[in-house]
Enzyme design. Sequence first.
Site, PDB file in Angstrom:
ATOM      1  N   GLU A 298     -14.947  17.679   1.704  1.00 46.38           N
ATOM      2  CA  GLU A 298     -15.787  18.891   1.813  1.00 46.38           C
ATOM      3  C   GLU A 298     -15.102  19.772   2.841  1.00 46.38           C
ATOM      4  O   GLU A 298     -15.009  19.400   4.012  1.00 46.38           O
ATOM      5  CB  GLU A 298     -17.194  18.534   2.296  1.00 46.38           C
ATOM      6  CG  GLU A 298     -17.987  17.666   1.352  1.00 46.38           C
ATOM      7  CD  GLU A 298     -18.423  18.384   0.099  1.00 46.38           C
ATOM      8  OE1 GLU A 298     -18.400  19.628   0.089  1.00 46.38           O
ATOM      9  OE2 GLU A 298     -18.758  17.693  -0.868  1.00 46.38           O
TER      10      GLU A 298
ATOM     11  N   GLU B  34     -10.628  31.833   6.479  1.00 44.74           N
ATOM     12  CA  GLU B  34     -11.855  31.378   7.142  1.00 44.74           C
ATOM     13  C   GLU B  34     -11.712  31.598   8.650  1.00 44.74           C
ATOM     14  O   GLU B  34     -10.801  31.059   9.273  1.00 44.74           O
ATOM     15  CB  GLU B  34     -12.089  29.892   6.859  1.00 44.74           C
ATOM     16  CG  GLU B  34     -13.423  29.414   7.390  1.00 44.74           C
ATOM     17  CD  GLU B  34     -13.656  27.928   7.172  1.00 44.74           C
ATOM     18  OE1 GLU B  34     -12.737  27.144   7.429  1.00 44.74           O
ATOM     19  OE2 GLU B  34     -14.777  27.566   6.772  1.00 44.74           O
TER      20      GLU B  34
ATOM     21  N   GLY C  60     -14.312  18.745   6.875  1.00 43.96           N
ATOM     22  CA  GLY C  60     -13.585  19.458   7.931  1.00 43.96           C
ATOM     23  C   GLY C  60     -12.807  20.592   7.322  1.00 43.96           C
ATOM     24  O   GLY C  60     -13.142  21.103   6.238  1.00 43.96           O
ATOM     25  N   SER C  61     -11.758  20.990   7.988  1.00 44.23           N
ATOM     26  CA  SER C  61     -10.993  22.157   7.533  1.00 44.23           C
ATOM     27  C   SER C  61     -10.138  21.819   6.309  1.00 44.23           C
ATOM     28  O   SER C  61      -9.801  20.650   6.076  1.00 44.23           O
ATOM     29  CB  SER C  61     -10.090  22.650   8.662  1.00 44.23           C
ATOM     30  OG  SER C  61      -9.156  21.643   8.972  1.00 44.23           O
TER      31      SER C  61
ATOM     32  N   LYS D 275     -15.911   7.963  12.322  1.00 44.67           N
ATOM     33  CA  LYS D 275     -15.223   8.685  13.406  1.00 44.67           C
ATOM     34  C   LYS D 275     -15.753  10.123  13.460  1.00 44.67           C
ATOM     35  O   LYS D 275     -15.459  10.934  12.594  1.00 44.67           O
ATOM     36  CB  LYS D 275     -13.703   8.719  13.181  1.00 44.67           C
ATOM     37  CG  LYS D 275     -12.982   9.317  14.397  1.00 44.67           C
ATOM     38  CD  LYS D 275     -11.794  10.159  14.016  1.00 44.67           C
ATOM     39  CE  LYS D 275     -11.915  11.628  14.235  1.00 44.67           C
ATOM     40  NZ  LYS D 275     -12.368  12.209  15.480  1.00 44.67           N
TER      41      LYS D 275
ATOM     42  N   GLY E 222      -8.041  18.467   5.488  1.00 47.79           N
ATOM     43  CA  GLY E 222      -8.405  17.816   4.220  1.00 47.79           C
ATOM     44  C   GLY E 222      -7.186  17.604   3.328  1.00 47.79           C
ATOM     45  O   GLY E 222      -7.058  16.564   2.671  1.00 47.79           O
TER      46      GLY E 222
ATOM     47  N   CYS F 298     -19.789  26.082   7.290  1.00 53.41           N
ATOM     48  CA  CYS F 298     -18.910  26.160   6.119  1.00 53.41           C
ATOM     49  C   CYS F 298     -19.458  27.162   5.112  1.00 53.41           C
ATOM     50  O   CYS F 298     -18.719  27.754   4.345  1.00 53.41           O
ATOM     51  CB  CYS F 298     -18.748  24.798   5.483  1.00 53.41           C
ATOM     52  SG  CYS F 298     -20.317  24.019   5.103  1.00 53.41           S
TER      53      CYS F 298
HETATM   54  P1  NAP Z   1     -11.142  19.621  11.451  1.00 55.85           P
HETATM   55  O1  NAP Z   1     -10.342  20.074  12.598  1.00 55.85           O
HETATM   56  O2  NAP Z   1     -10.483  19.500  10.138  1.00 55.85           O
HETATM   57  O3  NAP Z   1     -11.760  18.207  11.906  1.00 55.85           O
HETATM   58  C1  NAP Z   1     -12.677  17.479  11.092  1.00 55.85           C
HETATM   59  C2  NAP Z   1     -12.601  16.010  11.475  1.00 55.85           C
HETATM   60  O4  NAP Z   1     -11.315  15.494  11.122  1.00 55.85           O
HETATM   61  C3  NAP Z   1     -12.756  15.730  12.971  1.00 55.85           C
HETATM   62  O5  NAP Z   1     -13.427  14.509  13.144  1.00 55.85           O
HETATM   63  C4  NAP Z   1     -11.307  15.622  13.428  1.00 55.85           C
HETATM   64  O6  NAP Z   1     -11.142  14.884  14.625  1.00 55.85           O
HETATM   65  C5  NAP Z   1     -10.701  14.900  12.254  1.00 55.85           C
HETATM   66  N1  NAP Z   1      -9.257  15.059  12.111  1.00 55.85           N
HETATM   67  C6  NAP Z   1      -8.456  16.008  12.659  1.00 55.85           C
HETATM   68  N2  NAP Z   1      -7.180  15.819  12.264  1.00 55.85           N
HETATM   69  C7  NAP Z   1      -7.181  14.732  11.465  1.00 55.85           C
HETATM   70  C8  NAP Z   1      -6.167  14.044  10.722  1.00 55.85           C
HETATM   71  N3  NAP Z   1      -4.894  14.453  10.745  1.00 55.85           N
HETATM   72  N4  NAP Z   1      -6.521  12.965   9.984  1.00 55.85           N
HETATM   73  C9  NAP Z   1      -7.805  12.568   9.932  1.00 55.85           C
HETATM   74  N5  NAP Z   1      -8.800  13.167  10.615  1.00 55.85           N
HETATM   75  C10 NAP Z   1      -8.496  14.244  11.355  1.00 55.85           C
HETATM   76  O7  NAP Z   1     -12.418  20.539  11.227  1.00 55.85           O
HETATM   77  P2  NAP Z   1     -13.471  21.045  12.307  1.00 55.85           P
HETATM   78  O8  NAP Z   1     -12.827  22.103  13.134  1.00 55.85           O
HETATM   79  O9  NAP Z   1     -14.069  19.864  13.010  1.00 55.85           O
HETATM   80  O10 NAP Z   1     -14.607  21.666  11.382  1.00 55.85           O
HETATM   81  C11 NAP Z   1     -14.573  22.973  10.894  1.00 55.85           C
HETATM   82  C12 NAP Z   1     -14.167  22.994   9.434  1.00 55.85           C
HETATM   83  O11 NAP Z   1     -15.019  22.139   8.684  1.00 55.85           O
HETATM   84  C13 NAP Z   1     -14.300  24.360   8.805  1.00 55.85           C
HETATM   85  O12 NAP Z   1     -13.182  24.618   8.010  1.00 55.85           O
HETATM   86  C14 NAP Z   1     -15.555  24.230   7.945  1.00 55.85           C
HETATM   87  O13 NAP Z   1     -15.604  25.119   6.848  1.00 55.85           O
HETATM   88  C15 NAP Z   1     -15.462  22.808   7.519  1.00 55.85           C
HETATM   89  N6  NAP Z   1     -16.758  22.305   7.094  1.00 55.85           N
HETATM   90  C16 NAP Z   1     -16.960  22.097   5.760  1.00 55.85           C
HETATM   91  C17 NAP Z   1     -18.204  21.657   5.303  1.00 55.85           C
HETATM   92  C18 NAP Z   1     -18.465  21.431   3.838  1.00 55.85           C
HETATM   93  O14 NAP Z   1     -19.396  20.702   3.526  1.00 55.85           O
HETATM   94  N7  NAP Z   1     -17.703  22.025   2.925  1.00 55.85           N
HETATM   95  C19 NAP Z   1     -19.228  21.429   6.235  1.00 55.85           C
HETATM   96  C20 NAP Z   1     -18.979  21.652   7.582  1.00 55.85           C
HETATM   97  C21 NAP Z   1     -17.732  22.087   8.003  1.00 55.85           C
HETATM   98  P3  NAP Z   1     -11.101  15.642  16.041  1.00 55.85           P
HETATM   99  O15 NAP Z   1     -12.416  16.286  16.222  1.00 55.85           O
HETATM  100  O16 NAP Z   1     -10.863  14.527  16.990  1.00 55.85           O
HETATM  101  O17 NAP Z   1      -9.974  16.621  15.976  1.00 55.85           O
END
Ligand code: NAP
Length: 495
Positions: free
Chosen positions: A251, A386, A229-230, A176, A234, A285
């Site tokens: 991550e 962040e 993701g965030s 997904k 997470g 990230c």
């Molecule tokens: P996000 O809002 O947490 O979303 C990540 C993924 O999770 C998306 O596919 C999202 O779907 C899905 N999601 C949202 N709510 C969910 C839930 N309740 N249950 C399961 N899945 C859910 O993060 P983002 O805004 O896409 O990405 C930015 C964040 O990612 C930042 O905090 C960044 O630091 C982090 N990041 C970390 C790394 C690492 O390797 N440490 C790398 C890249 C990014 P939708 O898109 O449909 O909402």
Amino acid sequence: MAIRTYKNFIDGKWVASSSGKTFDNINPANKKEILGRFQKSNANDLNNAVKSAVKAQECWRNLPAPKRGEILFRVGELLIKHKESLAQDMTREMGKVLNETRGDVQEAIDLTYYTAGEGRRLQGETVPSELNNKFCMTVRMPVGVVAAITPWNFPIAIPSWKLIPALICGNTVVFKPASDTPLSAYRFVKLFEEAGLPPGVLNFITGTGTEIGEPLVEHHNINLVSFTGSTDTGAKVAHKCAWNMKQYSLEMGGKNAIIVMDDANLDLAVEGVIWGAFGTTGQRCTACSRVIVHKKVLKKFTNLLLKRTKALRLGDGLKNTTDVGPLINEAQRQKVLGYCKVGVGEGAKLLLGGNVFKNGKCRNGFFFEPTLFAGVSPKMRIAQEEIFGPVLSILECKSLENAVEIVNDSRFGLSSAIYTQDVNRAFKAIEKLDTGLTYINSSTIGAEVQLPFGGTKGTGNGHREAGTTALEIFTEWKSVFVDYSGTLQKAQIED
Ligand code: NAP
């Protein structure tokens, strides 16, 4: 031009959602441009995708790992063949400049070649037995069905970090992607189909985090959730997985810092900070959002940084005159704007930027001015949380020990860097910085796939993607004892 509708990929077929609904994928540099319509999937589609992955499990795990590797090497070849058009589409849907989207695809190529080679390794160990005529070894087994949930900032690279190791290890996958970048994910999945991956081994469904992501995490046939993701999302994933006794690797976010010591090459440090803070419009990230500068060079460094930041050109990432593209969407832009107001309210000195950017051709995109705050103290929210945008805080330090203390005073622990000419200071920093990645005389970004990737504290849950450590996520260990004595030998029991 008619807007194309893209479908889900379930059991080797491209199918529409039974919801009958779709959502639009837009260009963040020009929100009037709709790139495609994607399926707004529902629970029924999700069940079909998981069912298909379960059905394909037996066949895929029984295919010898070197043969699995051959298919994945073909995926690598196709990534090379389509690199430029994948990068162009990625810039259109995600906004980062073409050189960076090319890098995103290149990272997936590197990861694919590196990890597909595991098909001929997937090493275990042999160890001596405490008994005669007995042989002991470990072998790796697939975990089962993996849910891969990914963010939008690395629309192909991050999925590759999950799909390729999951598949080489013999797992099947339900993928997904983020709702902001489904086109790159779709194109990546098409390459697996073209490479000859058997039906059901990789399934792709689009839809929101709440409607698809959450139920996917909870689904009783998912054995492992691999999430990037965030930290907030997470944490929710972790709760659900723990409650359902599932494996999970996370991550998550970062609040990365670069230390600039008084003996640093300041021109080099400025370039590293610019790349770390404003590359990908600060939406990495590993982005540098704090620069911690020794008081003896603070003024000089700040002047150099200000001059260099002022010269950055905002625009459409497809143009080679652009240095900084848009943010991903309006919500993210409002979040970044909100943090700039917080910074001013906290008493930090706004040196540059701090506002949305709507000039000329940027008026229809989600652009934001590259922003510099000086006089930031370590406990301010802009130094702790962040932001995920082009906002950099400048902090002063008195010594290396003081700088390390500031870096480590964070709930995150992903990436850190130090600029110094002193080898002793460099090694002291390596020893003391509490982050999963540390760079010496280089920016906070620039990971390579043959090394483990991940962070400490609120950034992760102890796993590392990439390198050989990815195999620890996607395999179960089995310990094997072969007794060829012909008698009942009892370990630990005295005769
Ligand atoms: P996000 O809002 O947490 O979303 C990540 C993924 O999770 C998306 O596919 C999202 O779907 C899905 N999601 C949202 N709510 C969910 C839930 N309740 N249950 C399961 N899945 C859910 O993060 P983002 O805004 O896409 O990405 C930015 C964040 O990612 C930042 O905090 C960044 O630091 C982090 N990041 C970390 C790394 C690492 O390797 N440490 C790398 C890249 C990014 P939708 O898109 O449909 O909402």
